[in-house]
Design a protein around this motif. Structure first.
Motif, PDB file in Angstrom:
ATOM      1  N   LYS A  22      -3.633   0.162   3.789  1.00 53.43           N
ATOM      2  CA  LYS A  22      -3.492  -0.571   2.494  1.00 53.43           C
ATOM      3  C   LYS A  22      -4.890  -0.042   1.742  1.00 53.43           C
ATOM      4  N   ALA A  23      -5.979  -0.231   2.260  1.00 54.84           N
ATOM      5  CA  ALA A  23      -7.408   0.153   1.471  1.00 54.84           C
ATOM      6  C   ALA A  23      -7.352   1.738   1.081  1.00 54.84           C
ATOM      7  N   GLN A  24      -6.655   2.335   1.929  1.00 58.14           N
ATOM      8  CA  GLN A  24      -6.648   3.709   1.436  1.00 58.14           C
ATOM      9  C   GLN A  24      -5.538   3.767  -0.013  1.00 58.14           C
ATOM     10  N   GLY A  25      -4.744   3.300   0.290  1.00 58.64           N
ATOM     11  CA  GLY A  25      -4.024   2.959  -0.841  1.00 58.64           C
ATOM     12  C   GLY A  25      -2.637   3.935  -0.100  1.00 58.64           C
ATOM     13  N   LYS A  26      -1.983   3.620   1.225  1.00 58.27           N
ATOM     14  CA  LYS A  26      -1.248   4.529   1.787  1.00 58.27           C
ATOM     15  C   LYS A  26      -0.597   3.919   2.680  1.00 58.27           C
ATOM     16  N   PRO A  27       0.933   4.494   2.868  1.00 53.85           N
ATOM     17  CA  PRO A  27       2.015   3.687   3.123  1.00 53.85           C
ATOM     18  C   PRO A  27       1.971   3.040   4.765  1.00 53.85           C
ATOM     19  N   ILE A  28       2.191   1.932   4.442  1.00 54.41           N
ATOM     20  CA  ILE A  28       2.881   1.483   6.289  1.00 54.41           C
ATOM     21  C   ILE A  28       3.192   0.771   6.865  1.00 54.41           C
TER      22      ILE A  28
END
Length: 521
Positions: A173-179
């Protein structure tokens, strides 16, 4: 003269239990009975049914402890009515088990300060700290360990997996990537609780396949399977299938190189359910624990080689940073603020107290002596089987004290038949097939526990030889008697052993078609 109705209806305390009316009819099995029965009759009826169970001491399939000292049995019975979660009511029990899981002083409950005023900032959590130090956790002199007592390693693995998943999600989330696509990399030899975690908490399980003569995780193949969505790699210290320790050190080194190249932070969890209470005493120089920087959490079963009856496990984290704070709940309706991180809530305190008893009763010296004795008895059994000339030994010398073995020649009879016939002597020795891609290998396994003596090891070898001799004298499984009836119909008469072989063949086909046979612990 017929008995009167009054005589039949008299209380069981007047007559022998077996002469009473309560044993003259079957009790309801699926609905609660309408009327009560005397406690003596209830006890006798249930006890009689339980006699049909196998002898736990001869259950060589199980890793779980089946014997404890009478003094510990007394402590267990004295504490069986204490609820594990009632920390305010049972502060001493709480201090023993230490399910305290945060080191933030703002979370410390007042009663914990009360029971340990001198060490309030570090928390007194005896079992967790003893186990953490045993696993070489990087703790300062006044720093308390981060861990929790669980029902067993299954719950411990669920908790550790949730911590890894949440850490991975927060980082992404902090990297702006999907989880939405997390995965765990394991060997195909993992215990079924890993598959449960993956299915229950929606994590893909990426399994490194096995191969003949190599029945544990291959570190190189495991690291190759790691990607940016891998929340952790799970290594096993003591495979259920053959007791072998996986090479956690090599896995750590290879993974550190990959993390450095990719910028990922993929960690390691060690499933030390069976080996966690073995390696520190038999192989203290073996690096598998928190001495390796990527090992962030370890689970261990207190009810296996921790030498406690079924129902206790432990999970230890490297530091408080490895357990996300948002997973910890705080409650105060039981009398004080209590931090909690477990899947269950109420449970008995007996096993926690039993674990503490074993830790202080035995100490390092006692555990070392017991593990050495188990290893020596394993060697006796292994050598006895080798001397028969009939078996291949599948287990390794370094690992859990067990002997996994297979028949060199299974054309006349197979491992399932041998397992079945050993039950006639009281022995419960499991037969099972290996997971993919070694599913064509069938093995028998004998787990050496504390209460499995040298005499029993020698007796088991003798009984196995008797069974082999009996099987050798039976007709070939391809031999069938044929007779002609009067109306010229051919009748095939199968011997008892042929019928048995058909059953075991069907069973073998069934287990081979299953994804994995890893519930045999």
């Amino acid at each position: 003269m017929a008995l009167s109705k009054t005589a039949l209806d008299t209380d069981v305390s007047v007559h022998s239990t077996f002469a009473s009316r309560y044993v003259r009819a079957s009790l309801p099995r699926f609905k609660m009975p309408v009327n009560s029965i005397p406690k003596e009759a209830a006890y006798q009826i249930i006890n009689d049914e339980l006699m049909l169970d196998g002898n736990p001491r001869l259950n060589l399939a199980s890793f779980v402890t089946t014997w404890m000292e009478p003094e510990c049995d007394k402590l267990i019975m004295a504490s069986v009515n204490k609820n594990y979660v009632d920390m305010d009511e049972y502060p001493v029990t709480t201090e023993l088990q230490a399910s305290y899981i945060s080191l933030d002083s703002s979370c410390l409950s007042p009663f914990l300060f009360w029971i340990a005023p001198i060490h309030a900032s570090a928390q007194v959590n005896r079992c967790v700290n003893m186990i953490a130090h045993l696993f070489n956790a990087p703790l300062g002199e006044a720093e308390a360990a981060v861990g929790v007592g669980t029902v067993g390693s299954s719950e411990a693995i669920m908790l550790a997996g949730l911590a890894f998943k949440r850490k991975w999600q927060n980082r992404r989330k902090a990297q702006g990537k999907p989880i939405d696509n997390p995965n765990i990399v394991t060997g195909a030899n993992v215990q079924v609780c890993w598959e449960k975690f993956a299915r229950y908490f929606e994590v893909e399980l990426k399994e490194v396949k096995l191969k003949p003569d190599y029945y544990v995780l291959d570190p190189e193949k495991a690291v190759e399977m790691v990607d940016e969505n891998t929340i952790c790699v799970a290594a096993i210290l003591g495979s259920t299938l053959n007791g072998e320790f996986e090479d956690v050190k090599q896995l750590n080194d290879l993974l550190m190189e990959k993390n450095k190249e990719t910028g990922w932070e993929t960690p390691i969890h060690v499933d030390a359910a069976s080996g966690g209470f073995i390696a520190p005493f038999l192989y203290p120089e073996l690096e598998w624990d928190f001495r390796l920087p990527l090992v962030k959490s370890i689970n261990v079963s207190g009810h296996k080689y921790g030498l406690v009856y079924a129902g206790i496990g432990w999970v230890i984290w490297r530091s408080k940073e490895d357990l996300p704070e948002e997973l910890i709940f705080h409650i105060n309706y039981l009398g004080a603020d209590q931090p909690t991180f477990t899947l269950n809530f109420s449970k008995g305190s007996s096993q926690v107290i039993a674990q503490y008893y074993q830790l202080i009763r035995l100490g390092y010296e006692g555990y070392k002596n017991i593990m050495e004795n188990c290893r020596d008895n394993m060697i006796v059994l292994k050598e006895g089987l080798e001397q028969t000339g009939r078996f291949n030994i599948v287990s390794k010398d370094m690992g859990v004290p067990l002997v996994a073995f297979s028949l060199k020649d299974s054309s006349h009879h197979n491992e399932f038949e041998l397992s079945d016939m050993l039950r006639r002597y009281g022995w419960i020795v499991p037969a099972y097939t290996m997971p993919p891609d070694a599913q064509n290998v069938t093995v028998l396994r004998v787990v050496i526990r504390e209460d499995f003596s040298r005499t029993l090891a020698e007796r088991l070898v003798n009984d196995i030889q008797k069974v082999l001799h009996e099987l050798d004298t039976l007709p070939s499984k391809h031999c069938t008697k044929i007779s002609i009836c009067g109306d010229n119909k051919v009748v095939v008469k199968k011997t008892a052993i042929e019928t048995q072989r058909e059953i075991t063949t069907v069973w073998r086909k069934f287990v081979m078609e299953r994804k994995k046979m890893n519930g045999v612990c």
